[in-house]
Design a protein around this motif. Sequence first.
Motif, PDB file in Angstrom:
ATOM      1  N   VAL A  13      -6.821  -0.180 -12.358  1.00 21.16           N
ATOM      2  CA  VAL A  13      -7.461  -0.871 -11.235  1.00 21.16           C
ATOM      3  C   VAL A  13      -7.555   0.090 -10.051  1.00 21.16           C
ATOM      4  O   VAL A  13      -6.596   0.795  -9.727  1.00 21.16           O
ATOM      5  CB  VAL A  13      -6.665  -2.136 -10.846  1.00 21.16           C
ATOM      6  N   GLN A  14      -8.706   0.115  -9.419  1.00 17.72           N
ATOM      7  CA  GLN A  14      -8.904   0.936  -8.222  1.00 17.72           C
ATOM      8  C   GLN A  14      -9.045   0.022  -7.003  1.00 17.72           C
ATOM      9  O   GLN A  14      -9.844  -0.930  -7.027  1.00 17.72           O
ATOM     10  CB  GLN A  14     -10.156   1.811  -8.348  1.00 17.72           C
ATOM     11  N   CYS A  15      -8.259   0.308  -5.951  1.00 13.03           N
ATOM     12  CA  CYS A  15      -8.260  -0.539  -4.756  1.00 13.03           C
ATOM     13  C   CYS A  15      -8.544   0.298  -3.515  1.00 13.03           C
ATOM     14  O   CYS A  15      -8.171   1.477  -3.439  1.00 13.03           O
ATOM     15  CB  CYS A  15      -6.898  -1.224  -4.585  1.00 13.03           C
ATOM     16  N   SER A  16      -9.178  -0.334  -2.557  1.00 11.45           N
ATOM     17  CA  SER A  16      -9.387   0.297  -1.254  1.00 11.45           C
ATOM     18  C   SER A  16      -9.431  -0.783  -0.191  1.00 11.45           C
ATOM     19  O   SER A  16      -9.621  -1.970  -0.495  1.00 11.45           O
ATOM     20  CB  SER A  16     -10.680   1.120  -1.235  1.00 11.45           C
ATOM     21  N   ILE A  17      -9.227  -0.362   1.057  1.00  7.56           N
ATOM     22  CA  ILE A  17      -9.187  -1.295   2.181  1.00  7.56           C
ATOM     23  C   ILE A  17     -10.386  -1.045   3.087  1.00  7.56           C
ATOM     24  O   ILE A  17     -10.787   0.092   3.326  1.00  7.56           O
ATOM     25  CB  ILE A  17      -7.885  -1.117   2.994  1.00  7.56           C
TER      26      ILE A  17
ATOM     27  N   GLU B   9     -17.893  -5.401  -7.914  1.00 11.63           N
ATOM     28  CA  GLU B   9     -16.810  -5.158  -6.970  1.00 11.63           C
ATOM     29  C   GLU B   9     -16.230  -6.493  -6.534  1.00 11.63           C
ATOM     30  O   GLU B   9     -16.976  -7.417  -6.172  1.00 11.63           O
ATOM     31  CB  GLU B   9     -17.354  -4.384  -5.766  1.00 11.63           C
ATOM     32  N   LEU B  10     -14.922  -6.613  -6.581  1.00 11.45           N
ATOM     33  CA  LEU B  10     -14.242  -7.814  -6.100  1.00 11.45           C
ATOM     34  C   LEU B  10     -13.826  -7.602  -4.650  1.00 11.45           C
ATOM     35  O   LEU B  10     -13.336  -6.524  -4.283  1.00 11.45           O
ATOM     36  CB  LEU B  10     -13.013  -8.120  -6.955  1.00 11.45           C
ATOM     37  N   SER B  11     -13.993  -8.625  -3.847  1.00 10.87           N
ATOM     38  CA  SER B  11     -13.662  -8.549  -2.428  1.00 10.87           C
ATOM     39  C   SER B  11     -12.680  -9.672  -2.091  1.00 10.87           C
ATOM     40  O   SER B  11     -13.006 -10.858  -2.244  1.00 10.87           O
ATOM     41  CB  SER B  11     -14.928  -8.670  -1.582  1.00 10.87           C
ATOM     42  N   VAL B  12     -11.462  -9.303  -1.643  1.00 11.83           N
ATOM     43  CA  VAL B  12     -10.431 -10.276  -1.259  1.00 11.83           C
ATOM     44  C   VAL B  12     -10.237 -10.197   0.249  1.00 11.83           C
ATOM     45  O   VAL B  12      -9.912  -9.125   0.789  1.00 11.83           O
ATOM     46  CB  VAL B  12      -9.098  -9.997  -1.983  1.00 11.83           C
TER      47      VAL B  12
ATOM     48  N   VAL C 210     -11.786  -4.233  -4.948  1.00  7.74           N
ATOM     49  CA  VAL C 210     -11.183  -3.976  -6.253  1.00  7.74           C
ATOM     50  C   VAL C 210     -12.278  -3.632  -7.259  1.00  7.74           C
ATOM     51  O   VAL C 210     -13.281  -4.352  -7.370  1.00  7.74           O
ATOM     52  CB  VAL C 210     -10.383  -5.201  -6.746  1.00  7.74           C
ATOM     53  N   THR C 211     -12.082  -2.550  -7.996  1.00  6.01           N
ATOM     54  CA  THR C 211     -12.994  -2.190  -9.088  1.00  6.01           C
ATOM     55  C   THR C 211     -12.188  -1.745 -10.298  1.00  6.01           C
ATOM     56  O   THR C 211     -11.008  -1.394 -10.188  1.00  6.01           O
ATOM     57  CB  THR C 211     -13.956  -1.056  -8.685  1.00  6.01           C
ATOM     58  N   MET C 212     -12.846  -1.779 -11.450  1.00 10.04           N
ATOM     59  CA  MET C 212     -12.269  -1.263 -12.690  1.00 10.04           C
ATOM     60  C   MET C 212     -13.369  -0.486 -13.406  1.00 10.04           C
ATOM     61  O   MET C 212     -14.541  -0.884 -13.372  1.00 10.04           O
ATOM     62  CB  MET C 212     -11.734  -2.392 -13.562  1.00 10.04           C
TER      63      MET C 212
ATOM     64  N   ARG D 237     -18.431  -9.546  -5.302  1.00 16.72           N
ATOM     65  CA  ARG D 237     -18.048 -10.949  -5.482  1.00 16.72           C
ATOM     66  C   ARG D 237     -16.801 -11.243  -4.665  1.00 16.72           C
ATOM     67  O   ARG D 237     -15.790 -10.535  -4.757  1.00 16.72           O
ATOM     68  CB  ARG D 237     -17.783 -11.220  -6.956  1.00 16.72           C
ATOM     69  N   THR D 238     -16.880 -12.280  -3.853  1.00 19.15           N
ATOM     70  CA  THR D 238     -15.731 -12.698  -3.048  1.00 19.15           C
ATOM     71  C   THR D 238     -14.738 -13.445  -3.926  1.00 19.15           C
ATOM     72  O   THR D 238     -15.100 -14.369  -4.658  1.00 19.15           O
ATOM     73  CB  THR D 238     -16.181 -13.592  -1.888  1.00 19.15           C
ATOM     74  N   LEU D 239     -13.462 -13.035  -3.832  1.00 17.40           N
ATOM     75  CA  LEU D 239     -12.414 -13.610  -4.668  1.00 17.40           C
ATOM     76  C   LEU D 239     -11.308 -14.166  -3.771  1.00 17.40           C
ATOM     77  O   LEU D 239     -10.905 -13.526  -2.795  1.00 17.40           O
ATOM     78  CB  LEU D 239     -11.849 -12.531  -5.599  1.00 17.40           C
ATOM     79  N   ARG D 240     -10.826 -15.330  -4.132  1.00 14.35           N
ATOM     80  CA  ARG D 240      -9.732 -15.947  -3.377  1.00 14.35           C
ATOM     81  C   ARG D 240      -8.403 -15.622  -4.044  1.00 14.35           C
ATOM     82  O   ARG D 240      -8.236 -15.814  -5.251  1.00 14.35           O
ATOM     83  CB  ARG D 240      -9.936 -17.463  -3.317  1.00 14.35           C
ATOM     84  N   ALA D 241      -7.461 -15.101  -3.269  1.00 20.20           N
ATOM     85  CA  ALA D 241      -6.089 -14.893  -3.747  1.00 20.20           C
ATOM     86  C   ALA D 241      -5.211 -16.030  -3.228  1.00 20.20           C
ATOM     87  O   ALA D 241      -5.454 -16.577  -2.149  1.00 20.20           O
ATOM     88  CB  ALA D 241      -5.563 -13.551  -3.276  1.00 20.20           C
ATOM     89  N   ASP D 242      -4.175 -16.389  -3.988  1.00 19.90           N
ATOM     90  CA  ASP D 242      -3.362 -17.563  -3.659  1.00 19.90           C
ATOM     91  C   ASP D 242      -1.888 -17.174  -3.718  1.00 19.90           C
ATOM     92  O   ASP D 242      -1.355 -16.860  -4.796  1.00 19.90           O
ATOM     93  CB  ASP D 242      -3.656 -18.684  -4.652  1.00 19.90           C
ATOM     94  N   VAL D 243      -1.224 -17.162  -2.552  1.00 18.23           N
ATOM     95  CA  VAL D 243       0.187 -16.788  -2.483  1.00 18.23           C
ATOM     96  C   VAL D 243       1.028 -17.810  -3.247  1.00 18.23           C
ATOM     97  O   VAL D 243       0.856 -19.021  -3.103  1.00 18.23           O
ATOM     98  CB  VAL D 243       0.654 -16.691  -1.016  1.00 18.23           C
ATOM     99  N   GLY D 244       1.878 -17.306  -4.084  1.00 23.85           N
ATOM    100  CA  GLY D 244       2.754 -18.169  -4.863  1.00 23.85           C
ATOM    101  C   GLY D 244       2.203 -18.538  -6.214  1.00 23.85           C
ATOM    102  O   GLY D 244       2.896 -19.163  -7.025  1.00 23.85           O
ATOM    103  N   ASN D 245       0.943 -18.155  -6.503  1.00 22.26           N
ATOM    104  CA  ASN D 245       0.333 -18.475  -7.790  1.00 22.26           C
ATOM    105  C   ASN D 245      -0.216 -17.212  -8.446  1.00 22.26           C
ATOM    106  O   ASN D 245      -0.585 -16.251  -7.765  1.00 22.26           O
ATOM    107  CB  ASN D 245      -0.804 -19.479  -7.622  1.00 22.26           C
TER     108      ASN D 245
END
Length: 678
Positions: free
Chosen positions: A48-52, A24-27, A75-77, A5-13
């Motif tokens: 939380v498990q993260c990879s690039i 799996e979350l994809s940012v 991102v996975t959990m 699933r594509t997830l949007r991250a927002d700087v400052g929020n």
Amino acid sequence: MGLRRTLRADVGNVISVVYVVGTELSVNLNRSAPPSSKFFSVKCSSTVQCSIQPPSQETSLLLPQTLQRNQLLLVTMSQASQSENESKLSVRYYGEKKEVLGNAILHLTAVEISLDVDADRDGKVERNNPNKNSWKWGKDGYGAILLVNCDTEQSYWKKPDLEKDSITKVSDLKDMSPMVLRTRGPAKLPEGYKLTMHISKSDAESIRVFRSGTSGKSTNTISGSFLYSFFVQSHPLVLGGNVLSEEVPYVGGDSEWNYYVEGIRFLDRDFDGSVRIHLSLLEPVTRGIPDTPIFTDTVLFRVAPWIMTPNTLKPVEVFVCRVPDNNKLLQQLEVIVARGGYKLNICSQFETRGDRWIQDEMEFGYIDSPHHGFPVVLDSPRDGKLADFPLEELLGPDFGYVTRTPTEKKSNSLDSFGNLEVSPPVTVNGKNYPFGRIIIGVAFPTAETGRNMTQVVQDFLWAQKVQDPVALFSDWLYVGHVDEFMSFVPAPDRKGFRLLLASPDAAYKLFKGLQNDGHGGARIFEDVKDAEPESVDEILGDEDLQLANNYVQNCIDWNRDVLKRELGLENADIIDLPILFKLVMSKKSRKKKALAYYPDMVNMIVLGKDLAIPKPFGPKVNGVCALETEVRSLLEGLGLTCTFIDDFTTYHKKFGELHCGSNVRREPFKEKWWNMEM
């Protein structure tokens, strides 16, 4: 890994995110980055498990990484959260000199969600089976099975349960397939998130879904104790009809909600039996904007087919109608049925309204699943005086009912179910038919019009798939039914059965042999009140009769070739019974059609190794009927017992025989239809 699933991250929020375990979350790091960003780093909770992707050369994401175009943070959990927003993830962005430009922060709540069915067909609803949204035939196959709820649990309700949209008795639940919604997570979801169950409009015409009134720990077994443990007074309808979507409970912790899925439609021309139920997690956006689905779990059911039972299966009960002129016949039949230990149902004149042709009114079959199965009667479109019998007298608890009503024309004689038979199991050119093949009679395939079985019934039969039908030519007969020239009997060798065919050639051969042996004066119909005796010499001297039977033999031989080809038979699998026919003018078609000249012995009742055969009243040699002697010599070597019953006045003179005037319900196959290789 499952769904990404594509997830949007927002700087400052700070963004609150619900994560479904197993996904799996994809940012997209570059898309979320402030202008002039050159580097980034990631910090997250231990849960939380993260990879690039593509991978970075740096060994730790805590250190600034070079920001690349289209770089993804995955991102996975691995387990559900204990509380809302308990896990954290932050992405820090840096400029050219590694100065901090901003942070994008995610608060994560992990939940486990699965909609579960008996996908491996073992009678248990397992957790998150990977094949729950697919179907595969065969012993190594998978896919959940759904019964059509076509019986009734109420003695006074003479309609199938599928015609009511509520559950009133616990016993009704066993006719449905269990489905379990399992969740694990915090006491509640973050504000605005919700679960919804939904189906398509087309599937809503085929199924209904009910929910058990309470949640709890499931035993995961489809048994009486399971059903009774979770039955409560309220089982609300969740989906079906006009209800296509319903919000479903999320109660937190480790919970299960039990659902029951009801089939309300058999396979047919416009329905292949596959239905899907979806469970979606919806994410809020803002007031006035629709919620968006962020996760969907789907299960598939396949509706069980209606299956006919051939003569080679063990009888359970025999049905026959009492009419004023068949008392003696019933007494003889009662002896045969009792000998086999079967049940005899003699239907009263009140029940049958004087209609004796119970074979034509209905056909017995059954439906089956890993958790339950029951007999189902198919009611023919014939609708004589027995029209109400299948519904009024047979429908009940664990005894289902189905019918098809013609729309394109008025029913004709070929719609009666003496024109519907099924072969024993066969193998044809390497393809196995473990449930045999359905056999129907139709008009000869020429441009000339003729009688045909109504299309809605044909469509229903073809749609069941597991007993791929074979069409024979039967319109040459006055009545037009395949049971007038063919039957199957069990055998200890070869394919486990023999096909019996009526044969004028065999009859003429027998009669010529009698004539050659000096018995040309022996007469058929001796001592029969309603017939004029006729000698063997007279029969053999009747040229018109010979021509008529040449035509009949041609028609039967055409069908013989079809049956050999479609059932994989050889000549040794077929026995020809000596039967003559005559041609009479049909008032409806104004064409000559064939009727049996003397009682049609192929139109018999098969009860295990006991055969109830119409008494032919053939020419006698040394006081014994030569036709009976010939049939005994053909069949008794197979271990079969032949009992000849006088049906001359009661059935034969009315254009039918013993098989036409009876019906047999048999045990289902031990083989399971879903194990069939397709």
